[in-house]
Each structure stands twice: as C-alpha cells, then as structure tokens.
Write a protein that holds these residues in place. Structure first.
Motif, mmCIF file in Angstrom:
data_model
loop_
_atom_site.group_PDB
_atom_site.id
_atom_site.type_symbol
_atom_site.label_atom_id
_atom_site.label_comp_id
_atom_site.label_asym_id
_atom_site.label_seq_id
_atom_site.Cartn_x
_atom_site.Cartn_y
_atom_site.Cartn_z
ATOM 1 N N PRO A 73 1.094 -2.668 4.690
ATOM 2 C CA PRO A 73 2.018 -3.736 4.295
ATOM 3 C C PRO A 73 3.449 -3.472 4.775
ATOM 4 O O PRO A 73 3.808 -2.335 5.073
ATOM 5 N N GLU A 74 4.237 -4.533 4.830
ATOM 6 C CA GLU A 74 5.567 -4.445 5.418
ATOM 7 C C GLU A 74 6.580 -3.781 4.488
ATOM 8 O O GLU A 74 7.416 -3.001 4.919
ATOM 9 N N ILE A 75 6.511 -4.115 3.206
ATOM 10 C CA ILE A 75 7.489 -3.578 2.250
ATOM 11 C C ILE A 75 7.028 -2.207 1.763
ATOM 12 O O ILE A 75 5.870 -2.030 1.398
ATOM 13 N N ASP A 76 7.956 -1.232 1.788
ATOM 14 C CA ASP A 76 7.565 0.143 1.507
ATOM 15 C C ASP A 76 7.455 0.452 0.028
ATOM 16 O O ASP A 76 6.516 1.094 -0.407
ATOM 17 N N LEU A 77 8.461 0.016 -0.732
ATOM 18 C CA LEU A 77 8.464 0.357 -2.152
ATOM 19 C C LEU A 77 8.668 -0.909 -2.978
ATOM 20 O O LEU A 77 9.501 -1.747 -2.636
ATOM 21 N N PHE A 79 -6.017 7.667 -16.382
ATOM 22 C CA PHE A 79 -6.298 6.502 -15.530
ATOM 23 C C PHE A 79 -5.445 5.282 -15.875
ATOM 24 O O PHE A 79 -4.939 4.595 -14.985
ATOM 25 N N ALA A 80 -5.257 5.024 -17.175
ATOM 26 C CA ALA A 80 -4.519 3.822 -17.575
ATOM 27 C C ALA A 80 -3.029 3.952 -17.325
ATOM 28 O O ALA A 80 -2.298 2.962 -17.301
ATOM 29 N N ALA A 81 -2.552 5.184 -17.118
ATOM 30 C CA ALA A 81 -1.115 5.393 -16.923
ATOM 31 C C ALA A 81 -0.768 5.600 -15.455
ATOM 32 O O ALA A 81 0.357 5.350 -15.037
ATOM 33 N N ALA A 82 -1.726 6.082 -14.664
ATOM 34 C CA ALA A 82 -1.473 6.344 -13.249
ATOM 35 C C ALA A 82 -2.671 5.856 -12.440
ATOM 36 O O ALA A 82 -3.559 6.619 -12.096
ATOM 37 N N PRO A 83 -2.714 4.540 -12.159
ATOM 38 C CA PRO A 83 -3.913 3.932 -11.598
ATOM 39 C C PRO A 83 -4.178 4.299 -10.130
ATOM 40 O O PRO A 83 -3.251 4.650 -9.395
ATOM 41 N N VAL A 84 -5.425 4.195 -9.751
ATOM 42 C CA VAL A 84 -5.859 4.454 -8.380
ATOM 43 C C VAL A 84 -6.818 3.351 -7.970
ATOM 44 O O VAL A 84 -7.852 3.168 -8.602
ATOM 45 N N GLY A 85 -6.467 2.615 -6.931
ATOM 46 C CA GLY A 85 -7.328 1.527 -6.480
ATOM 47 C C GLY A 85 -7.574 1.606 -4.996
ATOM 48 O O GLY A 85 -7.411 2.671 -4.381
ATOM 49 N N THR A 86 -7.972 0.474 -4.402
ATOM 50 C CA THR A 86 -8.191 0.429 -2.953
ATOM 51 C C THR A 86 -7.139 -0.436 -2.271
ATOM 52 O O THR A 86 -7.153 -0.606 -1.065
ATOM 53 N N GLY A 87 -6.220 -0.997 -3.048
ATOM 54 C CA GLY A 87 -5.352 -2.060 -2.559
ATOM 55 C C GLY A 87 -4.246 -1.618 -1.622
ATOM 56 O O GLY A 87 -4.107 -0.432 -1.317
ATOM 57 N N ILE A 108 8.236 0.295 -13.041
ATOM 58 C CA ILE A 108 7.020 0.800 -12.396
ATOM 59 C C ILE A 108 7.272 0.740 -10.891
ATOM 60 O O ILE A 108 7.841 -0.234 -10.394
ATOM 61 N N ILE A 109 6.889 1.781 -10.187
ATOM 62 C CA ILE A 109 7.117 1.798 -8.733
ATOM 63 C C ILE A 109 5.780 1.940 -8.002
ATOM 64 O O ILE A 109 4.948 2.772 -8.361
ATOM 65 N N LEU A 110 5.589 1.104 -6.995
ATOM 66 C CA LEU A 110 4.427 1.211 -6.122
ATOM 67 C C LEU A 110 4.927 1.520 -4.715
ATOM 68 O O LEU A 110 6.011 1.100 -4.321
ATOM 69 N N GLU A 111 4.097 2.251 -3.954
ATOM 70 C CA GLU A 111 4.477 2.488 -2.561
ATOM 71 C C GLU A 111 3.376 1.983 -1.641
ATOM 72 O O GLU A 111 2.207 1.916 -2.015
ATOM 73 N N ALA A 112 3.774 1.655 -0.416
ATOM 74 C CA ALA A 112 2.826 1.085 0.535
ATOM 75 C C ALA A 112 1.708 2.080 0.839
ATOM 76 O O ALA A 112 1.940 3.280 0.945
ATOM 77 N N ASN A 113 0.499 1.569 0.954
ATOM 78 C CA ASN A 113 -0.659 2.374 1.314
ATOM 79 C C ASN A 113 -0.832 2.304 2.833
ATOM 80 O O ASN A 113 -1.320 1.312 3.370
ATOM 81 N N ALA A 114 -0.410 3.367 3.514
ATOM 82 C CA ALA A 114 -0.410 3.355 4.987
ATOM 83 C C ALA A 114 -1.825 3.223 5.547
ATOM 84 O O ALA A 114 -2.014 2.766 6.676
ATOM 85 N N VAL A 137 2.415 -8.598 -3.053
ATOM 86 C CA VAL A 137 3.587 -8.100 -2.323
ATOM 87 C C VAL A 137 3.308 -8.029 -0.826
ATOM 88 O O VAL A 137 4.212 -8.196 -0.012
ATOM 89 N N LYS A 138 2.049 -7.811 -0.479
ATOM 90 C CA LYS A 138 1.707 -7.742 0.946
ATOM 91 C C LYS A 138 2.063 -9.049 1.661
ATOM 92 O O LYS A 138 2.284 -9.067 2.872
ATOM 93 N N GLU A 139 2.118 -10.138 0.921
ATOM 94 C CA GLU A 139 2.441 -11.430 1.538
ATOM 95 C C GLU A 139 3.943 -11.691 1.561
ATOM 96 O O GLU A 139 4.383 -12.766 1.946
#
Lengths: 492, 306
Positions: A205-209, A171-179, A192-198, A485-487
């Motif tokens: 959100p507008e930005i993909d990665l 969990f601490a290395a590969a998080p899962v949220g609602t955001g 660290i890379i995040l991707e947009a939650n479709a 980032v969504k903003e």
C-alpha cells in the motif's frame, strides 16, 4: 505532515526526515469511539472494524461499487449440494507473523467464531453455519444447517485469523492478519498505529503509517480536522459539511424506520397506517433535517445496495390531504398514538421524531412523543405485549442482504417486529432458506410489496455517510462504508 | 488519633459496600443489559444465549452473592465492552484522570489563594471587581462551551496546541484550563469573602494599629484562619471532579480518563466495568475525606476529631 504545535514535534519531524531518505507517509484518522477490542471475531463494533478491515481479510470482498468478489478465496465459491459450499483459496499468502494462510486457517476461523463458548456478537451473521472442513491444503468446505443462499455474503463478513496465534491471550490486543496493514501499536485511550505490509499479496500500500485516534465529541473531531491534526474523520455532521476542507459522502447502510404495531387499537386500522405513511414529506425531511445528505427510503427498509432490494417500489407519496381524509373516514380523528424514540443515539434521531410527530399531528391524530433512556427504550421495543403504537429505530444493514432487516422489523416474534402476520413470518423464513437466487429475489419482491401495502412500518430515510477529509487526501469512500486505507493516497 | 483513623476506615468500608450495592441494583433495574449489549437486530434466541453466558438469567440474589464474593477478592469480572478484566481498564484510565485533576484542580487551588486575597484587600476596587467579574464568568460559562472555545482559539485558529488527545505535555494545557476555571472561580470567591471577614476582625485591626506589615498580617493571621474552610472546599472540588464532573472535559478533549470511560460504560450497559469504576471512585473519595480530616487536625490543633 508537520503538526502545528510544539517546537519539539517540529524538531523531531525534521530529524526523522533527515534520517530517512524518502519521507514516510503518515495519515491520521479520527474515529468516534475507541475499538473495544482488536479481536476481529468477537464484537459487533464499527470502530473495531475500521481498524480490523485493514489488518484482516475475509474469503469474499466487495469492490467499491459493493459487488461481491473473491478476497482470500481464489474464485467464487461453488455450491456442492444444498448445504455445502466449496471455496478454493489463494495460494502463497501468509499471516503477518509468518503463519501460512491455508484451509486449516479457514477451518479454524469458522469454528472459532461460531463456537457457543466464544460468545461472538457477530453470531447473528453466521447463525446458519454448521462448520468447516479442509478438503486439501487450499480447498475448504463450509456446511450450513439449512439451505443458505447468502453464505458468500456472510463470508465477506468473517475475518480470517491465524490458528496458532489466535489462541494467544495477546491476540485481542496485538492482532495479526493477512491484510495490507500490520498492527504496530495501541496506546490505550489515545491511539492505534498500523504500518504498511510490504509483503501484501495484492501489492504494497501507498501510505506507510496509519494513526487512529478516538474522539467522541463531533466538535472536537471537526477541530482536529480543521487544525490539520487529522486527515479523515468519520460521522461528520451535515451542518459541518461546508466548513471542512473536503467532505465526501457515500450512500450509507443506515435506514431510519418507524415500526407500527398492527395489534394496537388505532394503529391496528390499516387506513390509519396508510395515512401515517403518506402524511410525511420525506423529501423535506432529507433536505431540512439532513441538509440533503439522505434520500427518502424507497418504500422499504432494505438498503438500495442490498440483495433483495425491490426496484419496483417507490417512496410513499406525500399526500397530507389524503392522510387527513383517511384518518377522518376511519374514525381515528382525535385519538392518541404514542411515538417512541431516542435522542442522540442515531444521527438526527430527535429531529426526525419531532418532524414526524408534527406531520402526524396534522392528520387529526394526537401524537404523544416519548423519548426513553436506551435501556428502557429497548425493553419496550422488544416487548410484544406492551408495544408502543410506533417506534422509531435506525437499522444498519452491514451484510447488504434483505434477510436481517426484514426478519428484524417484520417477522412475527423477532426483534422489533410488531404484527401478527404468521403467513408473512413463514415467507421470510422461506426466503432465508431459498437457494435459487432468482426465486429468492422474487420472494423478497413479494415480501417487500406485501409489507408496503400493509403499511406495517414507515420507512423514512436512507442516510448517507459523511466523512471530513483534509485537503491533501485523495479518497473515495465505499458503498459498504469500510475505511480501506489501501484505497487512500496523499498528495503533497 | 489512631483510633479515629481506624473508625473512619471502618465507616469507609461500609460506604464503599453501600455504594457498590446500589450500583449493582440500579444497573439491573434500568433496562435489560442484554438488549443493550447486543446489536439491535440480534435474534431472540441470541439474546437468551447471551444472558445465560454472562449469568444474567440467574436469580438476582445469586448474582449478588457471586458479585460480593468476587469483589472481596478484588475480582470485578470482565468488561463486557472491552472483553478484558474490568479492573485492568480502571487502573489504566485512573492515572489519566488523576493527572488531569492534579493539573486542573491543583492549578485552581494554587491560584485561588492569591487571587481571592488580592480581591479582598481592596473590596470594591478595580482589581476586586475584575476578579469577581471573571469569577462569575467562570462559574456561569458551561465547561463544554469553554472547552470548545479554547480548542477553536488555541488549536484551530492559532495552531499552538493539539485539539485533543493525550501524549505530550502540550496535550494537557487546554483540558487543565477548562477543568480549572469553575473551581478557580468558586475557590477565589470563597477566599475573598473569608479573607474579608477575617481582615475586619478586631485582632487584625490591632495588628495593623501596632504597625505590623500587611503581608505579614495576611500570611500569618489571615491565611491561617481561613485555611480550614478553604481546605474543605478544595477537597470538595477534587471529589466533585472525581465523582463525575471531569466527564465533560474528558469528553470534549478526548482525554482517556475514568469519567469518559464511566460514561461509555453506562452507554454500553457494561455492568461489570461500571461496578469496578464505582468501587474505585468510592474508595478514593473515602480516602480523600480521611486525608482532609487529618490535615485539619494538623492545621488547627483545636479541632477535636472525636
């Protein structure tokens, strides 16, 4: 964005463009440190928050102006009795791994972070919380040990985690949220890379990665922005503002303050403490040390955006002659006081220390500036028996409420406080428990006025947060200093 | 030689033990780790609870006993800062530092031999002066500044290389140059003066007189005789870099190596991580020293290791 180096990178980018119909929108953010963990409940770590704030959400949120609004809660919470708050939850939201967000998830999240064996560094924000229980699938009650009027603000800080996956060692290395963003990868030490939650409940959100990189050295961060590798960098130094393509600032959460010891011989004299306050030209400090990216503190340690900020107070006036006269009349002229501080821990800490020492020296006192290693500094700061006359510290008010800064700096026996004012300590405790918003605000008004008159501390500056931003980014930072980032958006 | 190696390994274990003990004591002497770990505004109660949680409220001898017992089992506890096994963090960062060492110090070692020799062949000539001058420059410019200048020139102005970070081969070029420069300067100066001494010896004069070509004189006689001293210094360059001199380069280039991690562990008072780092670095240094001794013996059989 095409990185400027390496033909292979260009070729790869070209290949990517060919294989995807629309151009994927990536941004790169340069943080000053790597997150220690991506468990959003474990540590009190600004870099961790910078990432987690996009992956996780809390029951309450703040809008760009800093006002508290419902987040995962469907509406403002209702106070059932003095120690119980009821939250209605938004329905139909799920975590990135498919676990439903419901009352059980809230109960789990609350109990997880307050469990003593979990040993969360965030515990100080939730000290009043006793526990949570589910009423029905989308209703939760949170109970506090005493009356806690700022529980809604506290819930803005507490991120909601998935009950099943939260127990997973990963969990601490590969998080899962609602955001709005999902975790995609963590190359330790580099990215660290995040991707947009479709499927995000409040719109994709507008930005993909989003790529987060960790660069401790301010010059190297700046170089990354200048070369086009980075789109946003945090903690830009004021002297670099004119160099970068774009700099955006926002009123920050940090306030520099010098806590005076009212129990020491020289600083024990009220007139001396008053002189120390009015001897400093805070406008000049803000202008010359911070290049204008700071404001004189309005006579208090409470952040101007925080609950409990006393609007009636103004910054201590700058009156060098008055200060000299006070030192003269109180018989302290020629006496030596010790001013303890840090170098390199906070923005421009040493510069502030030296400027203040010069102002104080001009009043006729002898000022002995001491800079200790951080550990040694903290030992002296937290030792009421051998407290230096004056200690410079920078307080960060993440919760935007007067309680923590006031109890830390002024409540007898706590943190950096350095007075023997038992009545004041009682007041601060009373305000912490007061549930009536009006009464509570009024109490803080009285407390801040009391410590202003007693000159228990020398509030210096409210510092601004400065971000360096690339030419293609559109973004206005928030009062609560969160990097949402969504903003953000990119125009190319 | 076998008994020698065993003896040196035994001494090595003592050294590692002594170093880790010193770190254990020093980290607990300077400041209270609990104060450093917790946010500035944590309450007195929270500080006490945290001290209890990580065992810092127990008597120091008991703490030391636990530490030694766990260390024997190669368990260094969890990093307070990263909340995962300290050894895991070390083993993750160590390869990055080794990579930087090999490419940086390795380049310095490889280049210093020809550069120093060329300079020694014509002392006082233009090439010699150029090499000595550049060497002095490399020694006196702070690595920090050199690093930033490299970034500004090659990344910001010309856009040829990434400014910082790790990932592609392009990422390692600038940090390696910054890492190599001072070592290259020191080693070439050493090669130059040792080679000058050697070339002035009588047997070299004799070899010249009988018509032996210069390149053979230099490679067969010269190199062979300066090799032991050169190896010692090269070994020292590696040890310096490992023992902390890589911190500067790693910080400027955001290179996620052990040096940068050690610095962050110190800043965050992460005792357990720090102990694990020191333990690993001490072992590496002992091994490098041992390897150097063995190489001596191979290079110069006259050396008596006992």
């Amino acid at each position: 964005m095409v990185k400027k180096y390496g033909l292979s990178a260009v070729a790869m980018a070209a290949a990517l463009c060919l294989s995807f119909p629309g151009l994927a929108q990536d941004i790169w953010i340069g943080l000053s440190a790597e997150p220690s963990t991506l468990d959003p409940q474990a540590r009190d770590d600004g870099s961790e928050r910078a990432v987690s704030d996009n992956v996780y959400e809390a029951l309450m949120a703040r809008n760009a102006q800093g006002e508290l609004i419902p987040g995962l809660a469907a509406a403002e919470p209702v106070q059932v009795d003095e120690t119980t708050w009821e939250f209605k939850l938004r329905e139909g939201i799920s975590f990135h791994n498919g676990e439903p967000f419901n009352a059980d998830a809230v109960v789990y999240s609350v109990n997880r972070v307050i469990a003593p064996e979990f040993n969360s560094e965030q515990l100080s924000y939730y000290a009043s919380i006793n526990g949570a229980e589910a009423v029905d699938e989308y209703t939760v009650r949170i109970t506090t040990s005493g009356a806690d009027p700022i529980l809604p603000s506290r819930m803005y800080w507490m991120k909601m985690v998935p009950p099943a996956y939260g127990e997973d060692p990963q969990f601490a290395a590969a998080p899962v949220g609602t955001g709005p963003y999902k975790f995609s990868g963590w190359m330790r030490g580099s990215e660290i890379i995040l991707e947009a939650n479709a499927d995000y409940w409040d719109g994709e959100p507008e930005i993909d990665l989003v790529h987060y990189r960790f660069i401790a050295e301010p010059g190297a961060r700046l170089a990354g922005l200048m070369s086009g590798e980075l789109d946003v960098i945090t903690n830009l130094l004021p002297e670099f503002v004119d160099v970068v393509p774009n700099a955006v600032t926002v009123e920050g959460l940090e306030t520099s303050v010098i806590v005076l010891s009212t129990e020491n011989p020289v600083t024990g004299i009220p007139e001396v403490r008053q002189a120390l306050n009015i001897a400093i030209d805070r406008n000049s400090l803000a202008e010359n040390v911070f290049g204008g990216y700071a404001q004189p503190a309005r006579g208090q340690l409470v952040n101007p955006a925080a609950f409990g900020f006393n609007e009636a107070l103004e910054a201590y006036p700058y009156d060098p002659e008055g200060a000299r006269a006070l030192i003269e009349s109180s018989g302290a002229a020629g006496q030596t006081i010790t001013l303890l501080g840090q170098a390199g821990r906070w923005l421009k800490d040493r510069e502030q220390l030296e400027a203040v020492a010069a102002y104080w020296q001009a009043t006729g006192l002898n000022v002995n500036v001491e800079i200790d290693e951080w550990g040694a500094y903290l030992t002296r700061l937290f030792d009421p028996a051998n407290r230096p006359d004056a200690v410079l510290a920078v307080n960060s008010d993440e919760v935007l409420d007067a309680d923590r800064p006031l109890s830390w700096a002024y409540q007898m026996g706590e943190g950096a406080s350095s007075n023997a004012d038992a009545e004041l300590a009682e007041w601060i405790s009373q305000a912490r428990m007061e549930t009536d918003v009006e009464t509570r605000a009024q109490l803080y008004g009285e407390i801040t006025q009391h410590v202003y008159d007693g000159n228990y501390a020398v509030p210096l500056l409210n510092m601004q947060d400065i971000y360096g931003v690339s030419g293609r980014m559109e973004w206005q930072p928030r009062v609560d200093a969160k990097l949402i980032v969504k903003e953000m958006s990119v125009n190319e | 030689m076998g008994s020698y190696i065993v003896r040196r390994l035994w001494q090595g274990i003592l050294v590692v033990l002594a170093v880790t003990t010193i770190v254990f004591v020093v980290t607990r002497l300077v400041g209270n780790p609990v104060d450093i770990m917790l946010p500035l505004s944590a309450t007195t109660e929270q500080r006490a609870a945290f001290a209890h949680q990580i065992g810092l409220d127990r008597p120091i001898l008991e703490q030391f006993g636990t530490f030694v017992w766990d260390a024997i089992h190669l368990d260094f506890g969890d990093s307070l800062w990263q909340r995962r096994a300290a050894m895991e963090v070390v083993l993750e960062r160590l390869p990055n530092t080794l990579l930087l060492l090999v490419s940086g110090i390795g380049t310095a070692i490889v280049l210093s031999l020809p550069l120093g020799t060329i300079a020694a062949l014509r002392p006082g000539g233009i090439v010699d002066r150029l090499i000595v001058g550049l060497g002095l420059l490399g020694l006196s410019l702070p690595q920090f500044w050199v690093g930033l200048m490299l970034i500004i020139t090659f990344s910001v102005v010309f856009g040829l290389l990434p400014t910082s970070g790790i990932g592609t081969p392009a990422h390692i070029i600038l940090p390696s140059i910054a890492m190599a420069l001072p070592s290259l300067a020191r080693l070439s100066m050493l090669v130059r003066s040792a080679m000058l001494d050697e070339l002035n010896k009588q047997y070299i004069q004799t070899a010249r007189a009988k018509g032996m070509p210069l390149h053979r004189i230099v490679t067969v006689h010269g190199f062979r005789n300066i090799l032991a001293g050169f190896l010692t210094m090269s070994g020292w360059e590696v040890i310096y870099a490992l023992a902390g001199f890589s911190v500067v380069v790693e910080t400027v280039f955001a290179w996620p190596g052990l040096g940068q991690t050690a610095l962050q562990a110190i800043q965050r008072s992460d005792l357990f991580l720090l102990q694990a780092i020191v333990f690993c670095v001490a072992i590496l240094i002992v091994l490098i020293n041992l390897a150097l001794d063995i190489i001596y013996k191979l290079v110069d059989p006259r050396i008596d290791l006992n």
